[in-house]
Every structure is written in structure tokens, then in C-alpha cells.
Motif scaffolding. Structure first.
Motif, PDB file in Angstrom:
ATOM      1  N   SER A 112     135.067  75.503  93.080  1.00 23.58           N
ATOM      2  CA  SER A 112     136.515  75.744  93.012  1.00 23.58           C
ATOM      3  C   SER A 112     137.261  74.927  94.057  1.00 23.58           C
ATOM      4  O   SER A 112     138.363  74.447  93.797  1.00 23.58           O
ATOM      5  N   LYS A 113     136.663  74.766  95.226  1.00 23.23           N
ATOM      6  CA  LYS A 113     137.313  73.968  96.271  1.00 23.23           C
ATOM      7  C   LYS A 113     137.433  72.508  95.838  1.00 23.23           C
ATOM      8  O   LYS A 113     138.496  71.895  95.965  1.00 23.23           O
ATOM      9  N   VAL A 114     136.354  71.970  95.318  1.00 22.92           N
ATOM     10  CA  VAL A 114     136.361  70.566  94.889  1.00 22.92           C
ATOM     11  C   VAL A 114     137.289  70.389  93.683  1.00 22.92           C
ATOM     12  O   VAL A 114     138.096  69.461  93.630  1.00 22.92           O
ATOM     13  N   LYS A 115     137.199  71.305  92.725  1.00 21.32           N
ATOM     14  CA  LYS A 115     138.036  71.209  91.524  1.00 21.32           C
ATOM     15  C   LYS A 115     139.519  71.294  91.895  1.00 21.32           C
ATOM     16  O   LYS A 115     140.343  70.548  91.366  1.00 21.32           O
ATOM     17  N   HIS A 116     139.846  72.175  92.824  1.00 20.79           N
ATOM     18  CA  HIS A 116     141.236  72.291  93.275  1.00 20.79           C
ATOM     19  C   HIS A 116     141.732  70.970  93.880  1.00 20.79           C
ATOM     20  O   HIS A 116     142.858  70.534  93.604  1.00 20.79           O
ATOM     21  N   GLU A 117     140.891  70.348  94.686  1.00 23.68           N
ATOM     22  CA  GLU A 117     141.268  69.054  95.292  1.00 23.68           C
ATOM     23  C   GLU A 117     141.524  68.006  94.215  1.00 23.68           C
ATOM     24  O   GLU A 117     142.493  67.253  94.286  1.00 23.68           O
ATOM     25  N   TRP A 118     140.659  67.947  93.208  1.00 29.17           N
ATOM     26  CA  TRP A 118     140.851  66.988  92.122  1.00 29.17           C
ATOM     27  C   TRP A 118     142.125  67.292  91.345  1.00 29.17           C
ATOM     28  O   TRP A 118     142.927  66.403  91.068  1.00 29.17           O
ATOM     29  N   LEU A 119     142.284  68.566  90.959  1.00 26.22           N
ATOM     30  CA  LEU A 119     143.433  68.924  90.120  1.00 26.22           C
ATOM     31  C   LEU A 119     144.759  68.771  90.851  1.00 26.22           C
ATOM     32  O   LEU A 119     145.791  68.519  90.226  1.00 26.22           O
ATOM     33  N   SER A 120     144.728  68.911  92.164  1.00 27.79           N
ATOM     34  CA  SER A 120     145.977  68.760  92.923  1.00 27.79           C
ATOM     35  C   SER A 120     146.324  67.296  93.183  1.00 27.79           C
ATOM     36  O   SER A 120     147.359  66.999  93.757  1.00 27.79           O
ATOM     37  N   GLY A 121     145.448  66.389  92.745  1.00 27.05           N
ATOM     38  CA  GLY A 121     145.739  64.965  92.858  1.00 27.05           C
ATOM     39  C   GLY A 121     145.241  64.307  94.127  1.00 27.05           C
ATOM     40  O   GLY A 121     145.564  63.152  94.400  1.00 27.05           O
ATOM     41  N   ARG A 122     144.454  65.009  94.886  1.00 23.25           N
ATOM     42  CA  ARG A 122     143.977  64.443  96.156  1.00 23.25           C
ATOM     43  C   ARG A 122     143.184  63.162  95.959  1.00 23.25           C
ATOM     44  O   ARG A 122     143.213  62.270  96.786  1.00 23.25           O
ATOM     45  N   TYR A 123     142.438  63.074  94.869  1.00 25.14           N
ATOM     46  CA  TYR A 123     141.588  61.903  94.641  1.00 25.14           C
ATOM     47  C   TYR A 123     142.152  60.968  93.571  1.00 25.14           C
ATOM     48  O   TYR A 123     141.455  60.105  93.063  1.00 25.14           O
ATOM     49  N   SER A 124     143.414  61.105  93.241  1.00 26.12           N
ATOM     50  CA  SER A 124     144.009  60.294  92.174  1.00 26.12           C
ATOM     51  C   SER A 124     144.021  58.803  92.483  1.00 26.12           C
ATOM     52  O   SER A 124     143.947  57.981  91.581  1.00 26.12           O
ATOM     53  N   ASN A 125     144.125  58.432  93.729  1.00 24.78           N
ATOM     54  CA  ASN A 125     144.228  57.016  94.087  1.00 24.78           C
ATOM     55  C   ASN A 125     142.914  56.436  94.596  1.00 24.78           C
ATOM     56  O   ASN A 125     142.907  55.415  95.272  1.00 24.78           O
ATOM     57  N   ILE A 126     141.818  57.035  94.236  1.00 26.88           N
ATOM     58  CA  ILE A 126     140.505  56.530  94.649  1.00 26.88           C
ATOM     59  C   ILE A 126     140.174  55.298  93.811  1.00 26.88           C
ATOM     60  O   ILE A 126     140.266  55.324  92.586  1.00 26.88           O
ATOM     61  N   CYS A 127     139.808  54.204  94.484  1.00 26.92           N
ATOM     62  CA  CYS A 127     139.536  52.945  93.784  1.00 26.92           C
ATOM     63  C   CYS A 127     138.065  52.793  93.388  1.00 26.92           C
ATOM     64  O   CYS A 127     137.744  52.097  92.443  1.00 26.92           O
ATOM     65  N   SER A 128     137.175  53.433  94.150  1.00 27.71           N
ATOM     66  CA  SER A 128     135.752  53.325  93.833  1.00 27.71           C
ATOM     67  C   SER A 128     135.029  54.584  94.302  1.00 27.71           C
ATOM     68  O   SER A 128     135.558  55.368  95.084  1.00 27.71           O
ATOM     69  N   SER A 129     133.808  54.728  93.827  1.00 25.80           N
ATOM     70  CA  SER A 129     133.027  55.916  94.196  1.00 25.80           C
ATOM     71  C   SER A 129     132.711  55.937  95.690  1.00 25.80           C
ATOM     72  O   SER A 129     132.476  57.000  96.258  1.00 25.80           O
ATOM     73  N   ILE A 130     132.750  54.789  96.332  1.00 23.30           N
ATOM     74  CA  ILE A 130     132.475  54.715  97.771  1.00 23.30           C
ATOM     75  C   ILE A 130     133.560  55.452  98.556  1.00 23.30           C
ATOM     76  O   ILE A 130     133.307  56.012  99.614  1.00 23.30           O
ATOM     77  N   SER A 131     134.774  55.482  98.006  1.00 23.01           N
ATOM     78  CA  SER A 131     135.895  56.136  98.686  1.00 23.01           C
ATOM     79  C   SER A 131     135.860  57.661  98.607  1.00 23.01           C
ATOM     80  O   SER A 131     136.597  58.334  99.309  1.00 23.01           O
ATOM     81  N   LEU A 132     135.010  58.217  97.741  1.00 25.35           N
ATOM     82  CA  LEU A 132     134.933  59.667  97.611  1.00 25.35           C
ATOM     83  C   LEU A 132     134.222  60.278  98.809  1.00 25.35           C
ATOM     84  O   LEU A 132     133.196  59.771  99.244  1.00 25.35           O
ATOM     85  N   PRO A 133     134.746  61.367  99.329  1.00 26.31           N
ATOM     86  CA  PRO A 133     134.086  62.038 100.458  1.00 26.31           C
ATOM     87  C   PRO A 133     132.841  62.790  99.975  1.00 26.31           C
ATOM     88  O   PRO A 133     132.933  63.869  99.413  1.00 26.31           O
ATOM     89  N   GLU A 134     131.689  62.194 100.196  1.00 27.48           N
ATOM     90  CA  GLU A 134     130.426  62.710  99.664  1.00 27.48           C
ATOM     91  C   GLU A 134     130.106  64.127 100.141  1.00 27.48           C
ATOM     92  O   GLU A 134     129.536  64.917  99.411  1.00 27.48           O
ATOM     93  N   LYS A 135     130.504  64.464 101.348  1.00 23.34           N
ATOM     94  CA  LYS A 135     130.155  65.761 101.910  1.00 23.34           C
ATOM     95  C   LYS A 135     130.760  66.929 101.139  1.00 23.34           C
ATOM     96  O   LYS A 135     130.214  68.007 101.128  1.00 23.34           O
ATOM     97  N   ILE A 136     131.913  66.717 100.501  1.00 16.19           N
ATOM     98  CA  ILE A 136     132.534  67.841  99.809  1.00 16.19           C
ATOM     99  C   ILE A 136     132.367  67.773  98.293  1.00 16.19           C
ATOM    100  O   ILE A 136     132.843  68.654  97.594  1.00 16.19           O
ATOM    101  N   MET A 137     131.705  66.762  97.772  1.00 16.76           N
ATOM    102  CA  MET A 137     131.498  66.682  96.336  1.00 16.76           C
ATOM    103  C   MET A 137     130.496  67.750  95.904  1.00 16.76           C
ATOM    104  O   MET A 137     129.654  68.183  96.682  1.00 16.76           O
ATOM    105  N   TYR A 138     130.605  68.183  94.672  1.00 16.42           N
ATOM    106  CA  TYR A 138     129.776  69.255  94.160  1.00 16.42           C
ATOM    107  C   TYR A 138     129.487  68.970  92.691  1.00 16.42           C
ATOM    108  O   TYR A 138     130.393  68.572  91.956  1.00 16.42           O
ATOM    109  N   PRO A 139     128.247  69.183  92.251  1.00 14.85           N
ATOM    110  CA  PRO A 139     127.952  68.919  90.834  1.00 14.85           C
ATOM    111  C   PRO A 139     128.722  69.877  89.926  1.00 14.85           C
ATOM    112  O   PRO A 139     128.762  71.077  90.174  1.00 14.85           O
TER     113      PRO A 139
END
Length: 155
Positions: A112-139
Motif C-alpha cells: 500500500s505504501k509503494v502503490k500510494h507513492e505511484w498513484l500519487s505521481g511520485r514516480y511519474s517523471n522517472i526516466c529509467s529503472s535505475i532512478s527507482l528507489p530500490e529500497k522501497i519497491m515491493y513486488p
């Protein structure tokens, strides 16, 4: 031979001493444990005032707290209902599958934490997978990623 019997008697005494020390320790802990002293309804009211992290920590305090917190769905349900705002489908599916509120919370909290971040647009401007914060990603499952993709396409 007498040495062996003497040693055996000494070990019995020390074993007895240890048992009495353990019994005294348990008695003292029980006297200071509100869960053992108060009616269950009062203990549950106290635990119900805790946030998720504090509730989890309380369950690690001692066996009686763990039994009370772990086995009472009324403590976990309000936290699940808060997550349901973000993970409605996931929580409803888990309820239909017969999971307890505690297990539902464990299964969906990080998601829910990760999904909320995505849905709120926090990662909308990510250009590549390298830019994603790996520590908070969740399958997440395909349906959840589909919801996120739909939200991104609407932006």
C-alpha cells in the motif's frame, strides 16, 4: 562412587534453585503486566490506541502481550481499513480468501505504501529503472500494476 552421588546432589540443588528463581521472576513479571491484571476488554482498548508499528512492537514485549495482540482481529482491522483506501481490491480479495485481519495487514502494508507513492505521481517523471528507489519497491501483481499504469496514462 561417592563423588558421583555428591555431584548429582549438587546438580539437583542448583536445578531446584534455578526453578525457584524462574518462578519468582515470572511472578514479578506477572504483577507488572497489565494484560494479566486487567480485564481483556481494557487491555484491548489500550492496545487499540497504538499505531501499526507500536502494535507490532508491543507484540514482541512478552508472551502474554503477543498472545493478546496477535490473536485479536479487532486490533488489526482498523489499520487494514485505512490501507483499503489504496488497496481496496487486494484487501477485499484477501478477505474473501479467509485471511485474518492481521495477515491481511502483513500482506498489504508495504504494498500500500509503494502503490500510494505511484498513484500519487511520485514516480511519474522517472526516466529509467535505475532512478527507482530500490529500497522501497515491493513486488506487486499484474492487476496492481494495471491500476498504476491507468493512473499514469490519465496524467
Amino acid at each position: 562412587m561417592q563423588k558421583n552421588s555428591k555431584r548429582s546432589n549438587n546438580s539437583r540443588v542448583s536445578h531446584t534453585d534455578r526453578n525457584s528463581v524462574d518462578a519468582e521472576k515470572e511472578k514479578h513479571e506477572s504483577q507488572n503486566n497489565f494484560v494479566d491484571l486487567l480485564p481483556e476488554e481494557i487491555s484491548l482498548k489500550i492496545f487499540s490506541q497504538l499505531d501499526i508499528r507500536s502494535l507490532c512492537r508491543a507484540s514482541l514485549t512478552c508472551r502474554s502481550w503477543n498472545d493478546t495482540v496477535r490473536n485479536n482481529d479487532s486490533l488489526w482491522k482498523p489499520h487494514c481499513m485505512t490501507l483499503r483506501a489504496v488497496c481496496r481490491r487486494e484487501i477485499d480479495d484477501d478477505l474473501e480468501s479467509g485471511y485474518s485481519w492481521r495477515v491481511i495487514l502483513l500482506r498489504n502494508y508495504q504494498k500500500s505504501k509503494v502503490k500510494h507513492e505511484w498513484l500519487s505521481g511520485r514516480y511519474s517523471n522517472i526516466c529509467s529503472s535505475i532512478s527507482l528507489p530500490e529500497k522501497i519497491m515491493y513486488p506487486m501483481d499484474a492487476d496492481t500494476w494495471g491500476e498504476i499504469l491507468e493512473a499514469e496514462l490519465e496524467r
